[in-house]
Design an enzyme around this catalytic site. Structure first.
Site, short mmCIF file in Angstrom:
data_model
loop_
_atom_site.label_atom_id
_atom_site.label_comp_id
_atom_site.label_asym_id
_atom_site.label_seq_id
_atom_site.Cartn_x
_atom_site.Cartn_y
_atom_site.Cartn_z
N GLY A 229 128.39 0.44 -8.90
CA GLY A 229 127.56 1.29 -8.50
C GLY A 229 127.62 2.39 -9.44
O GLY A 229 127.59 1.98 -10.67
N ASP A 256 117.10 1.08 -16.06
CA ASP A 256 115.86 1.95 -15.78
C ASP A 256 115.54 2.28 -14.60
O ASP A 256 115.04 3.19 -14.36
CB ASP A 256 114.99 0.93 -16.59
CG ASP A 256 115.20 0.55 -18.06
OD1 ASP A 256 116.17 1.14 -18.64
OD2 ASP A 256 114.87 -0.63 -18.27
#
Ligand SMILES: Nc1ncnc2c1ncn2[C@@H]1O[C@H](COP(=O)(O)OP(=O)(O)OP(=O)(O)O)[C@@H](O)[C@H]1O
Ligand SMILES: O=P(O)(O)OC[C@@]1(O)O[C@H](CO)[C@@H](O)[C@@H]1O
Length: 315
Positions: A229, A256
């Site tokens: 995470g 991204d």
């Protein structure tokens, strides 16, 4: 009234050739079972995701004039404004080999060398775009011809103009960008380790290094940790998110997509929990597909309900 205009800067775009393979064997002939070719490069990936979410996106940087067609198609399809400087030659093709369990081997090539004339053109474009835009995303590596000092100076100028600069890069370019205190940085744990000069494996080590960055004036430190995470430092407070367990197809562009999610959350001025759960869900979804992009926002919302977000004690 919030505006949803964003500029993304990709100094070294790439066509991403993704090949699926059962098991990669170094030093041997490897037969590729499936392949895809997509226009990429970090800033372009961020632009695509932001445009699909509903932002008005302008892309710039340097694009080779010999193989620009797939890039132009993408920009036309997604209504992305094309402010790329054309340079002679072909943008690089990066090879991504995805093995059965989702492990990716990246072969990233150097890209086209950029002339001083092209650099000046880009500086003029950035100057003009800064008259009408408040949010800039600068992402990816530097081609030869762009010094790390140039990168530092571009971010510094944008910051002095009050722009929110989202920055994501690696190695020397990461170090150079960090010197200019961008508004948000998103290293992954490995990139941060490289910057720190030591392996940061524990969460406490990542937090400590993130705090050091926060003290330099960077408003948001976002550390991505793959399936573990995200850690996010803002105003001296850390939040951590965990994505749901998912079947990995390809991790290319997950970082991204996380940057795009954080940027979209900022444009919408969402609260911290919503921002982080959204960006985490968006990036987790990216891992379930070969290319970046948001085909179906309801899927993101379904993932978002499965993301956990918690406040971390920062000693
Ligand atoms: N296996 C996974 N399962 C669930 N979510 C994932 C997984 N891998 C990545 N993600 C999501 O995507 C985010 C970004 O991934 P990662 O940390 O790998 O970024 P990155 O290394 O910058 O990626 P890249 O450079 O390949 O774009 C993670 O923080 C997480 O939210
Ligand atoms: O060499 P850089 O610029 O650091 O990274 C380039 C790249 O790996 O980044 C994207 C995934 O994040 C890909 O589209 C592209 O090939």
């Amino acid at each position: 009234m919030t505006n949803f205009r964003v500029v993304t800067v990709t100094l070294n775009p790439a066509l991403d050739m993704t090949g699926g393979i059962a098991e990669l064997k170094a030093g041997a002939v490897n037969l590729i079972q499936s392949s895809n070719l997509n226009p990429g490069g970090k800033g372009i990936n961020v632009a695509k995701v932001l445009a699909e979410l509903g932002a008005e996106v302008t892309v710039t940087g340097f694009l080779g004039d010999e193989n620009q067609v797939p890039f132009k198609h993408l920009f036309e399809q997604k209504n992305i404004h094309d402010a790329f400087i054309r340079v002679a030659g072909a943008s690089r093709t990066n090879v991504k080999l995805v093995e059965e369990p989702g492990r990716v081997t990246d072969l990233n090539f150097p890209g086209i060398a950029v002339s001083e004339d092209a650099v000046q053109k880009l500086e003029r474009v950035l100057h003009t775009l800064a008259e009408t835009h408040d949010v800039f995303v600068i992402a990816g590596s530097l081609p030869s011809g762009i010094s790390t000092e140039k990168l530092t100076s571009w971010i510094t100028v944008l910051r002095e103009q009050g722009k929110k600069v989202f920055f994501d890069s690696s190695n020397a370019a990461l170090a150079a960008g960090l010197k200019a205190s961008p508004w948000l940085v998103k290293p992954n744990d490995e990139e941060l380790s490289h910057w720190a000069g030591r392996h940061l494996s524990k969460e406490s080590e990542l937090l400590e290094t993130g705090n050091t960055l926060g003290q330099t004036g960077i408003n948001n430190v976002v550390i991505s940790r793959g399936s573990e995470g995200v850690l996010w430092l803002k105003d001296g407070v850390w939040f951590a998110s965990k994505p749901p367990k998912i079947k990995v197809v390809s991790t290319v562009g997950a970082g991204d997509t996380l940057v795009a999610g954080m940027c979209w959350a900022q444009l919408n001025q969402w609260d911290r929990e919503t921002s982080l759960s959204f960006a985490t869900a968006l990036s987790a979804l990216a891992v379930t597909q070969v290319n970046v992009g948001v085909e179906d926002i309801t899927q993101v919302e379904a993932f978002q309900r499965q993301v956990t977000v918690k406040l971390i004690k920062n000693d």
